[in-house]
Design a protein around this motif. Sequence first.
Motif, PDB file in Angstrom:
ATOM      1  N   PHE A  52       2.108   5.478   3.077  1.00 52.07           N
ATOM      2  CA  PHE A  52       2.752   4.309   3.659  1.00 52.07           C
ATOM      3  C   PHE A  52       3.984   3.873   2.874  1.00 52.07           C
ATOM      4  O   PHE A  52       4.726   3.009   3.313  1.00 52.07           O
ATOM      5  N   ARG A  53       4.171   4.408   1.671  1.00 47.20           N
ATOM      6  CA  ARG A  53       5.357   4.149   0.846  1.00 47.20           C
ATOM      7  C   ARG A  53       5.647   2.663   0.661  1.00 47.20           C
ATOM      8  O   ARG A  53       6.804   2.247   0.610  1.00 47.20           O
ATOM      9  N   GLY A  54       4.611   1.849   0.627  1.00 45.17           N
ATOM     10  CA  GLY A  54       4.789   0.419   0.389  1.00 45.17           C
ATOM     11  C   GLY A  54       5.269  -0.377   1.579  1.00 45.17           C
ATOM     12  O   GLY A  54       5.642  -1.541   1.439  1.00 45.17           O
ATOM     13  N   THR A  55       5.228   0.212   2.779  1.00 43.46           N
ATOM     14  CA  THR A  55       5.724  -0.491   3.965  1.00 43.46           C
ATOM     15  C   THR A  55       4.690  -1.441   4.565  1.00 43.46           C
ATOM     16  O   THR A  55       5.038  -2.272   5.402  1.00 43.46           O
ATOM     17  N   LYS A  56       3.434  -1.316   4.169  1.00 45.65           N
ATOM     18  CA  LYS A  56       2.353  -2.197   4.638  1.00 45.65           C
ATOM     19  C   LYS A  56       1.662  -2.797   3.417  1.00 45.65           C
ATOM     20  O   LYS A  56       1.685  -2.217   2.335  1.00 45.65           O
ATOM     21  N   THR A  57       1.032  -3.948   3.612  1.00 44.57           N
ATOM     22  CA  THR A  57       0.304  -4.605   2.527  1.00 44.57           C
ATOM     23  C   THR A  57      -1.192  -4.512   2.760  1.00 44.57           C
ATOM     24  O   THR A  57      -1.640  -4.168   3.869  1.00 44.57           O
ATOM     25  N   MET A  74      -5.070   3.033  10.060  1.00 45.94           N
ATOM     26  CA  MET A  74      -4.263   4.241   9.844  1.00 45.94           C
ATOM     27  C   MET A  74      -3.131   4.369  10.866  1.00 45.94           C
ATOM     28  O   MET A  74      -2.131   5.030  10.590  1.00 45.94           O
ATOM     29  N   ASP A  75      -3.278   3.746  12.039  1.00 47.64           N
ATOM     30  CA  ASP A  75      -2.277   3.871  13.106  1.00 47.64           C
ATOM     31  C   ASP A  75      -1.152   2.852  13.017  1.00 47.64           C
ATOM     32  O   ASP A  75      -0.206   2.943  13.798  1.00 47.64           O
ATOM     33  N   THR A 132      -4.285   2.895  -2.042  1.00 50.04           N
ATOM     34  CA  THR A 132      -3.799   2.979  -3.413  1.00 50.04           C
ATOM     35  C   THR A 132      -2.540   2.134  -3.528  1.00 50.04           C
ATOM     36  O   THR A 132      -1.622   2.264  -2.701  1.00 50.04           O
ATOM     37  N   LEU A 133      -2.524   1.270  -4.541  1.00 53.25           N
ATOM     38  CA  LEU A 133      -1.390   0.390  -4.770  1.00 53.25           C
ATOM     39  C   LEU A 133      -0.441   1.001  -5.795  1.00 53.25           C
ATOM     40  O   LEU A 133      -0.754   2.014  -6.429  1.00 53.25           O
ATOM     41  N   ARG A 134       0.716   0.399  -5.980  1.00 54.21           N
ATOM     42  CA  ARG A 134       1.721   0.913  -6.911  1.00 54.21           C
ATOM     43  C   ARG A 134       1.171   1.085  -8.324  1.00 54.21           C
ATOM     44  O   ARG A 134       1.507   2.036  -9.014  1.00 54.21           O
ATOM     45  N   ASP A 135       0.294   0.162  -8.750  1.00 55.14           N
ATOM     46  CA  ASP A 135      -0.247   0.244 -10.114  1.00 55.14           C
ATOM     47  C   ASP A 135      -1.347   1.297 -10.255  1.00 55.14           C
ATOM     48  O   ASP A 135      -1.930   1.453 -11.323  1.00 55.14           O
ATOM     49  N   GLY A 136      -1.648   2.011  -9.163  1.00 55.02           N
ATOM     50  CA  GLY A 136      -2.667   3.052  -9.198  1.00 55.02           C
ATOM     51  C   GLY A 136      -4.067   2.563  -8.872  1.00 55.02           C
ATOM     52  O   GLY A 136      -4.989   3.364  -8.741  1.00 55.02           O
ATOM     53  N   SER A 137      -4.239   1.256  -8.726  1.00 57.23           N
ATOM     54  CA  SER A 137      -5.570   0.737  -8.387  1.00 57.23           C
ATOM     55  C   SER A 137      -5.915   1.125  -6.949  1.00 57.23           C
ATOM     56  O   SER A 137      -5.041   1.278  -6.096  1.00 57.23           O
ATOM     57  N   THR A 138      -7.213   1.307  -6.704  1.00 58.94           N
ATOM     58  CA  THR A 138      -7.670   1.703  -5.373  1.00 58.94           C
ATOM     59  C   THR A 138      -8.681   0.688  -4.864  1.00 58.94           C
ATOM     60  O   THR A 138      -9.513   0.173  -5.619  1.00 58.94           O
ATOM     61  N   VAL A 151       0.863  -1.181   0.000  1.00 56.79           N
ATOM     62  CA  VAL A 151       0.000   0.000   0.000  1.00 56.79           C
ATOM     63  C   VAL A 151       0.899   1.230   0.000  1.00 56.79           C
ATOM     64  O   VAL A 151       1.760   1.378   0.865  1.00 56.79           O
ATOM     65  N   HIS A 152       0.696   2.101  -0.971  1.00 53.72           N
ATOM     66  CA  HIS A 152       1.511   3.304  -1.058  1.00 53.72           C
ATOM     67  C   HIS A 152       0.829   4.506  -0.415  1.00 53.72           C
ATOM     68  O   HIS A 152       1.502   5.357   0.166  1.00 53.72           O
ATOM     69  N   ARG A 153      -0.488   4.567  -0.468  1.00 50.04           N
ATOM     70  CA  ARG A 153      -1.218   5.683   0.119  1.00 50.04           C
ATOM     71  C   ARG A 153      -2.499   5.142   0.733  1.00 50.04           C
ATOM     72  O   ARG A 153      -3.137   4.252   0.165  1.00 50.04           O
TER      73      ARG A 153
END
Length: 152
Positions: free
Chosen positions: A118-123, A150-151, A77-83, A49-51
């Motif tokens: 989240f910069r991809g640190t969580k899935t 969110m926490d 929002t994932l890396r490919d832009g899908s939400t 998850v990036h955002r």
Amino acid sequence: MFSVQTLIVAALLAELGLVVESSFGEGARSYSFDLSNTSDLNRLYNSPVHRAVRMRRPLGSTSFQFGPLSHSGVKVTLRDGSTWLVHKGDGFGISSQTVVVDARHMSTSWQILETKDFRGTKTVGDFVRAGGSGYSLLFDNCHFGAGRMMDQ
């Protein structure tokens, strides 16, 4: 042929609620799946998850929202832009009440409350786990689940 481990993962993903609730019956619910094959479910569940955006909308068919008289979820929002919307509710899933829904199913009544990178640190799976499998109107509802997501 699938390994036992692959079959177990597929069953767990289905049980974790990667479903969309589509209709209500007399005491029974039917579900339609946006994703149904094991590789797509695995990919989504393990996607970074990036955002994440915590959101809220009015309950059911009401047009107002006030604190707990609303519904909360987190759009990721994932890396490919899908939400995807990760949210929980009583009877939303099969064995987990936190589910993942393609964001195209969201109405226009959702409002942004908070945004976090989240910069991809969580899935996606981390968000489902943080939401929790159970549901309690007073002690573990959608607002509590969205807050935990969110926490993390």
